[in-house]
Design a protein around this motif. Structure first.
Motif, mmCIF file in Angstrom:
data_model
loop_
_atom_site.group_PDB
_atom_site.id
_atom_site.type_symbol
_atom_site.label_atom_id
_atom_site.label_comp_id
_atom_site.label_asym_id
_atom_site.label_seq_id
_atom_site.Cartn_x
_atom_site.Cartn_y
_atom_site.Cartn_z
ATOM 1 N N LEU A 1 0.819 -1.218 0.000
ATOM 2 C CA LEU A 1 0.000 0.000 0.000
ATOM 3 C C LEU A 1 0.852 1.267 0.000
ATOM 4 C CD1 LEU A 1 -2.721 -1.119 2.552
ATOM 5 C CD2 LEU A 1 -3.128 -0.545 0.152
ATOM 6 N N LEU A 2 1.987 1.223 0.701
ATOM 7 C CA LEU A 2 2.849 2.403 0.802
ATOM 8 C C LEU A 2 3.770 2.587 -0.397
ATOM 9 C CD1 LEU A 2 3.840 2.211 4.574
ATOM 10 C CD2 LEU A 2 2.450 3.990 3.487
ATOM 11 N N THR A 3 4.165 1.485 -1.031
ATOM 12 C CA THR A 3 5.158 1.582 -2.096
ATOM 13 C C THR A 3 4.605 1.296 -3.490
ATOM 14 O OG1 THR A 3 5.802 -0.757 -1.920
ATOM 15 C CG2 THR A 3 6.985 0.827 -0.506
ATOM 16 N N GLY A 4 3.476 0.596 -3.550
ATOM 17 C CA GLY A 4 2.949 0.185 -4.845
ATOM 18 C C GLY A 4 3.668 -1.030 -5.407
ATOM 19 N N VAL A 5 4.547 -1.618 -4.618
ATOM 20 C CA VAL A 5 5.277 -2.814 -5.017
ATOM 21 C C VAL A 5 4.598 -4.011 -4.370
ATOM 22 C CG1 VAL A 5 7.501 -4.011 -4.973
ATOM 23 C CG2 VAL A 5 7.428 -1.517 -5.198
ATOM 24 N N TRP A 6 3.997 -4.850 -5.204
ATOM 25 C CA TRP A 6 3.222 -5.983 -4.700
ATOM 26 C C TRP A 6 3.984 -7.278 -4.918
ATOM 27 C CZ3 TRP A 6 -0.706 -4.999 -1.669
ATOM 28 C CH2 TRP A 6 -1.236 -3.708 -1.714
ATOM 29 N N GLY A 7 4.285 -7.951 -3.811
ATOM 30 C CA GLY A 7 4.957 -9.236 -3.902
ATOM 31 C C GLY A 7 4.056 -10.277 -4.544
ATOM 32 N N GLU A 8 4.685 -11.282 -5.089
ATOM 33 C CA GLU A 8 3.942 -12.387 -5.693
ATOM 34 C C GLU A 8 3.081 -13.046 -4.604
ATOM 35 O OE1 GLU A 8 2.511 -14.520 -8.679
ATOM 36 O OE2 GLU A 8 4.024 -12.963 -8.918
ATOM 37 N N GLY A 9 1.867 -13.337 -4.957
ATOM 38 C CA GLY A 9 0.988 -14.034 -4.025
ATOM 39 C C GLY A 9 0.124 -13.140 -3.164
ATOM 40 N N LEU A 10 0.228 -11.819 -3.320
ATOM 41 C CA LEU A 10 -0.603 -10.905 -2.542
ATOM 42 C C LEU A 10 -1.807 -10.464 -3.362
ATOM 43 C CD1 LEU A 10 2.090 -8.572 -0.933
ATOM 44 C CD2 LEU A 10 0.878 -10.483 0.136
ATOM 45 N N PRO A 11 -2.914 -10.148 -2.682
ATOM 46 C CA PRO A 11 -4.048 -9.587 -3.428
ATOM 47 C C PRO A 11 -3.673 -8.216 -3.975
ATOM 48 C CG PRO A 11 -4.469 -9.487 -1.066
ATOM 49 C CD PRO A 11 -3.178 -10.232 -1.248
ATOM 50 N N ARG A 12 -4.194 -7.878 -5.114
ATOM 51 C CA ARG A 12 -3.915 -6.577 -5.734
ATOM 52 C C ARG A 12 -5.040 -5.611 -5.405
ATOM 53 N NH1 ARG A 12 0.209 -9.132 -6.309
ATOM 54 N NH2 ARG A 12 1.540 -9.129 -8.124
ATOM 55 N N PRO A 13 -4.703 -4.349 -5.225
ATOM 56 C CA PRO A 13 -5.743 -3.369 -4.879
ATOM 57 C C PRO A 13 -6.667 -3.098 -6.055
ATOM 58 C CG PRO A 13 -3.637 -2.278 -5.185
ATOM 59 C CD PRO A 13 -3.379 -3.749 -5.297
ATOM 60 N N GLY A 14 -7.896 -2.884 -5.722
ATOM 61 C CA GLY A 14 -8.895 -2.509 -6.711
ATOM 62 C C GLY A 14 -9.520 -1.192 -6.307
ATOM 63 N N PRO A 15 -10.661 -0.866 -6.862
ATOM 64 C CA PRO A 15 -11.355 0.372 -6.492
ATOM 65 C C PRO A 15 -11.644 0.410 -4.988
ATOM 66 C CG PRO A 15 -12.375 -0.663 -8.405
ATOM 67 C CD PRO A 15 -11.375 -1.638 -7.883
ATOM 68 N N GLY A 16 -11.482 1.582 -4.422
ATOM 69 C CA GLY A 16 -11.763 1.749 -2.999
ATOM 70 C C GLY A 16 -10.570 1.534 -2.092
ATOM 71 N N VAL A 17 -9.435 1.132 -2.652
ATOM 72 C CA VAL A 17 -8.220 0.934 -1.864
ATOM 73 C C VAL A 17 -7.288 2.105 -2.160
ATOM 74 C CG1 VAL A 17 -6.212 -0.551 -1.491
ATOM 75 C CG2 VAL A 17 -8.451 -1.575 -1.911
ATOM 76 N N PRO A 18 -6.750 2.758 -1.112
ATOM 77 C CA PRO A 18 -5.880 3.908 -1.379
ATOM 78 C C PRO A 18 -4.603 3.504 -2.105
ATOM 79 C CG PRO A 18 -5.814 3.320 0.953
ATOM 80 C CD PRO A 18 -6.859 2.464 0.314
ATOM 81 N N VAL A 19 -4.218 4.311 -3.082
ATOM 82 C CA VAL A 19 -2.943 4.112 -3.761
ATOM 83 C C VAL A 19 -1.864 4.761 -2.898
ATOM 84 C CG1 VAL A 19 -3.998 3.963 -6.049
ATOM 85 C CG2 VAL A 19 -3.223 6.184 -5.185
ATOM 86 N N PRO A 20 -0.576 4.453 -3.148
ATOM 87 C CA PRO A 20 0.479 4.976 -2.277
ATOM 88 C C PRO A 20 0.419 6.487 -2.051
ATOM 89 C CG PRO A 20 1.387 3.302 -3.699
ATOM 90 C CD PRO A 20 -0.035 3.529 -4.153
ATOM 91 N N GLY A 21 0.206 7.265 -3.096
ATOM 92 C CA GLY A 21 0.159 8.718 -2.923
ATOM 93 C C GLY A 21 -0.969 9.171 -2.012
#
Length: 197
Positions: A98-118
């Motif tokens: 959430l803080l970096t925008g770098v998603w490790g393999e195997g993690l859920p990815r953010p969709g609408p309604g989830v804050p982007v890093p900025g």
């Protein structure tokens, strides 16, 4: 006693801890929480809805920690927030994503309604600026970005100062943050041209 929603989110985190998100089944989450699949679907709708709730919960945990860090004595608040940021990102891969925008393999990815890093950084920055007057929002953001740089690329552990003697240590960042803040204040208050932004 946790609510059904809290129990389901906890179960989803436990399921995620043992395998990639793509292999986590809704039936497994429901079983771990001790509820029916229908209860899970009623609460979150879909697996994407569950992922969104997990990520929002992680963002809330991070911001709760920011608020807690801001209860430190006034001069220590920026360093406390920076240290919390490093510690939270290292301890929780969802917070790191959430803080970096770098998603490790195997993690859920953010969709609408989830804050982007900025967006998440802006909320933390604004809370920090409100609690650390006269530190400006720009300086608060600089402190947070310095902390995030430490998350992405930890300090030189082999250098002469051996800042990272303990791999999970976040305390080496405190002198860097304190030095940055002291330098900023000194330049602003002593330089008629205010050479530093």
């Amino acid at each position: 006693m946790p609510t059904a929603r809290e129990a389901l989110l906890d179960a989803a985190l436990r399921a995620l801890g043992g395998r990639p998100w793509r292999t986590v089944r809704m039936a497994d989450v429901a079983a771990l929480a001790g509820v029916s699949r229908q209860t899970l679907y009623n609460e979150f709708g879909t697996k994407d809805g569950l992922a969104t709730a997990l990520l929002r919960q992680a963002a809330d945990r991070y911001l709760t920690g920011v608020d807690r860090a801001l209860t430190a004595p006034a001069p220590e608040r920026p360093a406390a927030v920076a240290c919390w940021t490093v510690r939270a990102a290292r301890a929780d891969p969802l917070v790191k994503g959430l803080l970096t925008g770098v998603w490790g393999e195997g993690l859920p990815r953010p969709g609408p309604g989830v804050p982007v890093p900025g967006q998440l950084l802006a909320v933390a920055r604004d809370r920090m600026a409100a609690a650390t007057h006269p530190l400006t929002p720009a300086r608060c953001e600089r402190v947070l970005r310095l902390a995030l740089s430490y998350v992405i690329v930890p300090g030189d552990c082999a250098g002469p100062r051996r800042q990272c003697a303990e791999p999970e240590s976040w305390s080496p960042i405190t002198p860097m943050i304190t030095s940055e803040i002291d330098t900023s204040f000194r330049v602003e208050t002593t330089s008629p041209r205010k050479t530093m932004p």
